[in-house]
Write a protein that holds these residues in place. Structure first.
Motif, short mmCIF file in Angstrom:
data_model
loop_
_atom_site.label_atom_id
_atom_site.label_comp_id
_atom_site.label_asym_id
_atom_site.label_seq_id
_atom_site.Cartn_x
_atom_site.Cartn_y
_atom_site.Cartn_z
N PRO A 1 -5.82 5.16 0.91
CA PRO A 1 -4.37 5.11 0.73
C PRO A 1 -3.60 5.70 1.90
O PRO A 1 -2.41 5.45 2.04
CB PRO A 1 -4.13 5.93 -0.53
N ARG B 1 12.33 0.95 6.74
CA ARG B 1 12.59 0.69 5.33
C ARG B 1 13.65 1.66 4.78
O ARG B 1 14.62 1.25 4.16
CB ARG B 1 11.30 0.84 4.53
N GLU C 1 3.10 3.85 10.81
CA GLU C 1 3.62 4.00 9.45
C GLU C 1 4.96 4.73 9.39
O GLU C 1 5.87 4.27 8.70
CB GLU C 1 2.61 4.69 8.55
N TYR D 1 -5.68 0.02 4.92
CA TYR D 1 -5.14 0.55 3.67
C TYR D 1 -5.99 0.13 2.47
O TYR D 1 -5.80 0.65 1.38
CB TYR D 1 -3.72 0.05 3.44
N ARG E 1 1.19 3.93 -2.93
CA ARG E 1 0.90 5.34 -2.68
C ARG E 1 2.05 6.21 -3.14
O ARG E 1 1.86 7.23 -3.79
CB ARG E 1 0.65 5.53 -1.19
N GLU E 2 3.27 5.77 -2.80
CA GLU E 2 4.44 6.57 -3.20
C GLU E 2 4.53 6.66 -4.71
O GLU E 2 4.81 7.73 -5.26
CB GLU E 2 5.70 5.94 -2.63
N LEU F 1 8.26 3.10 7.77
CA LEU F 1 9.01 3.80 6.72
C LEU F 1 10.44 4.06 7.16
O LEU F 1 11.37 3.99 6.37
CB LEU F 1 8.32 5.12 6.36
N ALA G 1 0.84 -1.20 0.00
CA ALA G 1 0.00 0.00 0.00
C ALA G 1 0.88 1.25 0.00
O ALA G 1 0.64 2.19 -0.75
CB ALA G 1 -0.92 0.00 1.22
N VAL G 2 1.91 1.22 0.84
CA VAL G 2 2.79 2.39 0.95
C VAL G 2 3.53 2.61 -0.37
O VAL G 2 3.62 3.73 -0.87
CB VAL G 2 3.79 2.18 2.11
N ASN G 3 4.02 1.49 -0.96
CA ASN G 3 4.71 1.61 -2.25
C ASN G 3 3.79 2.16 -3.32
O ASN G 3 4.18 3.05 -4.08
CB ASN G 3 5.22 0.24 -2.70
N ARG H 1 13.93 -5.99 -0.04
CA ARG H 1 12.53 -6.38 0.12
C ARG H 1 12.34 -7.68 0.88
O ARG H 1 11.48 -7.80 1.74
CB ARG H 1 11.87 -6.50 -1.25
#
Lengths: 165, 365
Positions: free
Chosen positions: B173, B190, B183, B169, A42-43, B187, A38-40, B204
């Motif tokens: 979004p 990551r 979140e 989600y 969105r980005e 992030l 979802a985050v990817n 990944r």
């Protein structure tokens, strides 16, 4: 260290390992994958939107530039057309003038030629008439004059003198 | 890092003190405790309590008290004991009566001695050698202890929170609710841990482990600081399991380049290669070993120091000393909150670093 080894619990180790690996796998399936995706997404969406906005801006700029260019072209074309028209007009006038001039010259020439030929004709006629008249006069005079010999001679002499002239 | 070092120093000092005090008093605790002054008695009680608190136990004790009749009462929930001793044996820990009695299961007798289950006879005799180590037979113990219950609890808690976050989600979004808190952390792991250390190409497949280990250590450390929470990461078995997972992931994802750097270091003369190979090979074990010890020692140290300072309040029993201890305990509690997150961060960071070295491809030195 001795105390540590003594405290070590195989059961706890076993459960922790099993539970933790299970937790990693379960969370991977039910949480991390969907969240990271979802985050990817969105980005990527944001990047795409930004890209699109940039493209739209560029297109807008292109359009404005195009418009301006077209306007400019139109203006140039108009100017060119005006110029052409003016030139055409000028050339037409010039042409007309020259043609008229030529025509006039031709007419004048013709007239001159006619006048000349008429004049010639007239002169010829006058000459002819003069000749006829002279002949008549001469005839008359001759008849008159030829009655006397002396007078005849004198006349011939005079005539000869005249011829010299 | 300065604070951590300070904490470590404090802890080692404290360890030294407790061990030296313990050595003198260990032999005849009960008899001497009755004769000594009440302060001494209290000190021993605090020390015993701390030791007891740090250990795992076979039942989930909420609190204990001594009633008017002088009996020690426990308010607790019994947990299942699972032993492998001539077949699988499962019974409730209430049979031990908090380690005070012998449990009889299918004709075998078991007793809890120093927090371990030993096989014994009907009278519960414990034979010990000169070093006071019990020599009784120890059955294989896979009991669902207090720590295991807490690990399961934290696991379920994480599953609940993060799967709900993942669901939020689906139609939106942007993060919602608890996701707003987590979140940025996800992030952060990551962008600032995984990608710089492992690289854009490979990160990944390690994200699931890194995220789980970070949140697991962090949440379990934080809950370990709460009154009813159980301190799990101060067990070497737990940190060993975590470090072992890191070790196996590193080893199995090691590429040609990684093993070449371990066994035959490029760009050094060949005698050096022979010397470096065992060192590098040992290094692969030392790295996860340091992870194990670091987490264990930091959390244990924090808890010992904190409880000792809380214990000091009862030892001083005066306005100045007790309030000073209280202030100190409060400051330490705040520091422990930081340590809880810091240790989770360090563990995750170093794991990512080891994974990164295992999958590194380009050859630069």
């Amino acid at each position: 260290m001795d105390k540590l080894i003594e405290q070590f619990s195989l059961g706890l180790f076993f459960w922790q390992l099993i539970l933790f690996v299970a937790l990693v796998l379960l969370l991977k399936k039910f949480a991390w994958k969907p969240i990271l995706n979802a985050v990817n997404d969105r980005e990527e969406g944001i990047l795409k939107a930004l890209d699109e906005a940039e493209n739209a801006r560029k297109e807008m700029q292109n359009l404005t530039a195009d418009n301006e260019r077209i306007l400019k072209e139109a203006r140039v074309e108009r100017d060119a057309m005006l110029k052409e028209a003016r030139e055409m007009k000028d050339s037409m006038i010039t042409e007309a003038k020259s043609e008229a001039h030529a025509q006039a010259t031709k007419v004048i020439d013709q007239a001159k030629a006619t006048i000349e030929s008429e004049k010639h004709a007239a002169i010829t006629e006058i000459k002819n008439q003069v000749a006829e008249l002279s002949l008549e006069i001469a005839e008359k005079v001759m008849r008159n004059e030829l009655s006397d010999k002396n007078k005849q001679i004198k006349l011939v002499e005079d005539m000869l003198k005249e011829v010299k002239l | 890092m300065y604070k951590i070092n300070l904490l470590k120093t404090l802890t080692f000092l404290f360890f030294a003190i407790t061990i030296s005090v313990g050595a003198t008093n260990n032999t005849d605790q009960t008899s001497s405790a009755e004769q000594e002054s009440p302060v001494k008695n209290l000190k021993i009680e605090i020390k015993e309590y701390i030791n007891h608190h740090l250990l795992d136990s076979y039942d989930f004790t909420f609190f204990s008290y001594t009633n008017d009749a002088g009996e020690h009462k426990y308010v607790s929930a019994p947990l299942p004991v699972i032993l492998i001793d001539n077949g699988l044996k499962i019974f409730s820990s209430s049979k031990f009566h908090h380690g005070e009695s012998v449990a009889e299961v299918d004709g075998d007798y078991y007793v809890v001695y120093h927090n371990k289950i030993y096989k014994t006879d009907a009278l519960g005799t414990i034979e010990s050698d000169e070093a006071h180590h019990a020599t009784n037979e120890k059955p294989m113990d896979f009991s669902i202890t207090k720590n295991v219950v807490f690990i399961i609890f934290v696991g379920l808690f994480m599953l609940l929170i993060f799967s709900r976050m993942a669901n939020s989600y689906k139609n939106n979004p942007m993060p919602k609710g608890i996701g707003r808190l987590f979140e940025p952390l996800i992030l952060f792991i990551r962008n600032d841990i995984a990608i710089p250390n492992i690289g854009e190409k490979h990160y990944r497949k390690y994200m699931s482990y890194l995220l789980t280990v970070f949140f697991f250590i962090w949440i379990i450390n934080l809950l370990g600081l709460t009154p009813l929470g159980v301190n799990v990461t101060n067990n070497i078995a737990v940190t060993l399991a975590l470090a072992l997972v890191t070790y196996f992931i590193t080893t199995f994802s090691g590429n040609k380049n990684y093993w070449k750097h371990v066994f035959w270091m490029p760009d050094v003369p060949w005698p050096m290669k022979i010397i470096l190979a065992p060192i590098e090979l040992l290094g692969t074990f030392i790295k996860p070993f340091s992870l194990m010890i670091r987490l264990y020692a930091n959390i244990t140290a924090g808890h010992i120091v904190m409880m000792s300072i809380i214990g000091l309040m009862f030892v001083f029993k005066n306005w100045i000393g007790s309030s000073l201890s209280f202030g100190l305990a409060l400051a330490l509690a705040l520091l422990e909150l930081l340590v809880a997150a810091l240790q989770a961060y360090i563990f995750t960071m170093l794991s990512a670093l080891y994974f990164g070295s295992a999958v590194e491809e380009h050859d630069h030195h």
